[in-house]
Design an enzyme around this catalytic site. Structure first.
Site, PDB file in Angstrom:
ATOM      1  N   ASP A  45      -1.878  19.498  19.819  1.00  0.00           N
ATOM      2  CA  ASP A  45      -1.827  19.827  18.391  1.00  0.00           C
ATOM      3  C   ASP A  45      -1.348  21.258  18.164  1.00  0.00           C
ATOM      4  O   ASP A  45      -1.983  22.028  17.447  1.00  0.00           O
ATOM      5  CB  ASP A  45      -3.196  19.645  17.745  1.00  0.00           C
ATOM      6  CG  ASP A  45      -3.779  18.266  18.004  1.00  0.00           C
ATOM      7  OD1 ASP A  45      -4.981  18.179  18.309  1.00  0.00           O
ATOM      8  OD2 ASP A  45      -3.016  17.286  17.939  1.00  0.00           O
ATOM      9  N   GLU A 206      -0.858  12.023   9.527  1.00  0.00           N
ATOM     10  CA  GLU A 206      -1.763  13.163   9.786  1.00  0.00           C
ATOM     11  C   GLU A 206      -0.944  14.359  10.244  1.00  0.00           C
ATOM     12  O   GLU A 206       0.281  14.325  10.190  1.00  0.00           O
ATOM     13  CB  GLU A 206      -2.801  12.782  10.843  1.00  0.00           C
ATOM     14  CG  GLU A 206      -2.192  12.291  12.137  1.00  0.00           C
ATOM     15  CD  GLU A 206      -3.174  11.520  13.020  1.00  0.00           C
ATOM     16  OE1 GLU A 206      -4.339  11.313  12.634  1.00  0.00           O
ATOM     17  OE2 GLU A 206      -2.764  11.133  14.115  1.00  0.00           O
TER      18      GLU A 206
HETATM   19  C1  6LW Z   1      -5.821  15.527  15.643  1.00  0.00           C
HETATM   20  C2  6LW Z   1      -5.150  14.432  14.880  1.00  0.00           C
HETATM   21  C3  6LW Z   1      -5.167  13.330  15.883  1.00  0.00           C
HETATM   22  O1  6LW Z   1      -6.575  16.363  14.821  1.00  0.00           O
HETATM   23  O2  6LW Z   1      -5.962  13.613  16.923  1.00  0.00           O
HETATM   24  O3  6LW Z   1      -4.777  11.225  16.603  1.00  0.00           O
HETATM   25  C4  6LW Z   1      -6.718  14.746  16.571  1.00  0.00           C
HETATM   26  N1  6LW Z   1      -4.549  12.262  15.768  1.00  0.00           N
HETATM   27  O4  6LW Z   1      -3.840  14.762  14.482  1.00  0.00           O
HETATM   28  C5  6LW Z   1      -7.116  15.513  17.772  1.00  0.00           C
HETATM   29  O5  6LW Z   1      -6.003  15.898  18.521  1.00  0.00           O
END
Ligand code: 6LW
Length: 542
Positions: A45, A206
């Site tokens: 991330d 996301e």
């Molecule tokens: C992150 C989100 C995700 O905050 O995993 O699967 C989380 N998506 O974008 C942790 O890396």
């Protein structure tokens, strides 16, 4: 609902249709080759920002303390770990949090002399922002943000407004991106949170980031989930609240259909214009431990940070890498001369403080870690908390940054407690770890190999041993894509192999709960104390 979504990476047809590429920025730089990942080991991330000729990246840190590592570079290839944003228990409450709980994705932005980092503590308090003048000199107390979800991000607009976005669910439980306007210093909201986007058609929109480029607002998202369907999409509007139009060649980054089978799960990206006007993307991706063309899709190193050059089409859309594909070897107009990268770690305990490369599990009990710089030793004070507990055992480790590594620890037991364990662990989380350790059984010393995988915890090898003349024992873990091999020595020169553990036992995909981290190489003590006088990790793969 925004459409215009392509079901896979950019097709050959799309490549033909992509408008003329607008070449790089205002200062032409010689292309240099570089290797990905630019930040190895579990560093997912990534979020990047630039201050003049200095570049900074932050990553998620989950149940590890301190939290949110801050890396610095001047060429985008050589990265130094400066420290962490969250270094106090007040900033980072992780008490007994679940594996891969704690700190999810962060965003780092710089505005008007201040650094801002926003992230989510999914185990305590949700979204918050901290700020600092100097990222390696400590950060403010968190200000909580009254907007739900994860993956918060900030856009500082030219008119002084600050937009805060996050990935959440709407009232009907549909995944969406929320937006509000706020004061980043106080967290005070100036507008109610509202739905900004439902993404470009992939599931789990996301990792939102809002950018303003040439007067237009771009909303870049991760979609598809952080596993093998992961990808990046982008859409743009004349106003921050939309309406947004999707990029005609979405997804702008995806390895879902990449038959080279070297890098997977590309996504959760951030964009940045460098000091020369050239654009770059950082993103997360994984390297399966099964290696090229081995379809064992399991990874033990965690999601790592990758770099890709970005160019813009004449009609104002970004093109990432090779039309949405990245590679282990790439080239681009780096803003500075790239130097060879060394991922080794060594420690002689001559300093007063722990290197920023060390992590602890959840909030450590500081009195159990006593540095003795004059003697060049570290005292580990074991407690009844063990590596099998979802807690904070006496454990301090460094991320495993390559498939082929050699870790060596020199320790001296300070007690002869029946059932004590002092040693060296290859640790994914409290349910998935292998360790070689010294224990006391009746009136003898034994060195043992124990493995915890799912609900199986067993000692699989053991040998009686003596200690060196000064009471030391050397422990070693040698890793490769197939195995972790455990050895010990009573003189630091001649090692005896005790046993092995399969690499696939410490992989993200094989954990019984959803996890997001990677393997650590860590020293530990349980039920007795030990003095450590040498700890080094050699990373052999490039
Ligand atoms: C992150 C989100 C995700 O905050 O995993 O699967 C989380 N998506 O974008 C942790 O890396």
């Amino acid at each position: 609902m925004v459409s215009g979504f392509l079901p896979s990476a950019i097709s050959a047809g799309q490549r033909g249709e992509i408008q003329r590429i607008v070449k790089g920025g205002h200062r032409s730089m010689q292309n240099q080759s570089y290797r990905n990942p630019i930040i190895s080991g579990y560093n997912p991330d990534p979020s990047i920002c630039r201050v003049g000729d200095d570049y900074y990246i932050v990553n998620s840190s989950f149940e590890y303390f301190p939290g949110v590592p801050v890396y610095h570079s001047r060429n985008l290839v050589n990265w130094e770990l400066l420290g962490h944003c969250l270094t106090t228990d007040e900033q980072l409450p992780l008490e007994k949090c679940r594996p891969s709980g704690g700190i999810f994705a962060p965003t780092l932005r710089y505005h008007d002399g201040w650094f801002f980092m926003t992230t989510t503590n999914v185990s305590s308090g949700g979204n918050f922002i901290v700020h600092s003048k100097e990222p390696d000199k400590g950060w403010s107390d968190p200000v909580r943000i009254d907007q739900g979800g994860i993956d918060p991000s900030l856009l500082f607009d030219d008119d002084g407004k600050v937009y805060f976005t996050s990935a959440a669910d709407d009232e009907e439980g549909r995944s969406c991106i929320l937006i509000c306007e706020l004061d980043p210093f106080t967290g005070e909201k100036f507008t109610e949170s509202k739905v900004l986007s439902y993404g470009c058609g992939g599931r789990y929109p996301e990792g939102p980031h809002l950018y303003k480029v040439n007067g237009k607002y771009y909303l870049m998202l991760a979609e598809g989930g952080t596993e093998y369907g992961h990808m990046e999409t982008i859409q743009r509007a004349d106003h921050p609240y939309g309406p947004y139009e999707p990029c005609p060649h979405n997804p702008i980054l995806s390895h879902k259909e990449d038959m080279r089978e070297k890098i997977y799960c590309t996504g959760h990206a951030d964009l940045m214009e460098d000091a020369n006007g050239n654009w770059w993307m950082v993103c997360l991706a994984i390297r399966p431990c099964g290696g090229e063309n081995n379809r064992v899709l399991l990874h033990n190193l965690g999601r790592e940070t990758y770099l890709a050059p970005v160019v813009w089409t004449e009609d104002g859309w970004p093109v990432v890498g090779d039309h949405g594909l990245i590679d282990l070897e790439m080239e681009g107009p780096l803003p500075g001369k790239a130097e060879p990268v060394c991922r080794d770690f060594t420690e002689d305990f001559s300093g007063d403080v722990f290197s920023a490369h060390y992590n602890f599990l959840r909030n450590p009990d500081r009195k159990n870690y006593v540095r003795m710089p004059e003697e060049k030793k570290l005292l580990l004070k074991g407690t009844q908390i063990t590596l099998n507990d979802q807690d904070s055992p006496t454990w301090v480790g460094v991320r495993q940054k390559g498939f082929d590594t050699i870790t060596t620890l020199r320790l001296r037991p300070l007690g002869q407690v029946q059932g004590m364990r002092v040693g060296l662990s290859a640790y994914y989380n409290h349910d998935y770890h292998y360790e070689i350790y010294l224990t006391r059984e009746l009136d003898r010393w034994k060195v043992c190999l124990a493995k915890h995988v799912h609900d199986i915890f067993a000692v699989t090898s053991q040998m009686e041993t003596e200690l060196s003349a000064d009471g030391s024992l050397w422990l070693r873990i040698v890793t490769d894509r197939e195995n972790y091999t455990f050895l010990f020595s009573t003189d630091g020169e001649n090692y005896v192999k005790l046993g092995t553990g399969l690499t696939v036992g410490l992989c993200t995909e094989s954990t019984r709960t959803m996890t997001f981290t990677g393997t650590y190489l860590a020293m530990f003590a349980e039920r007795a104390d030990a003095e450590v006088s040498g700890f080094e990790i050699k990373v052999l793969d490039i």
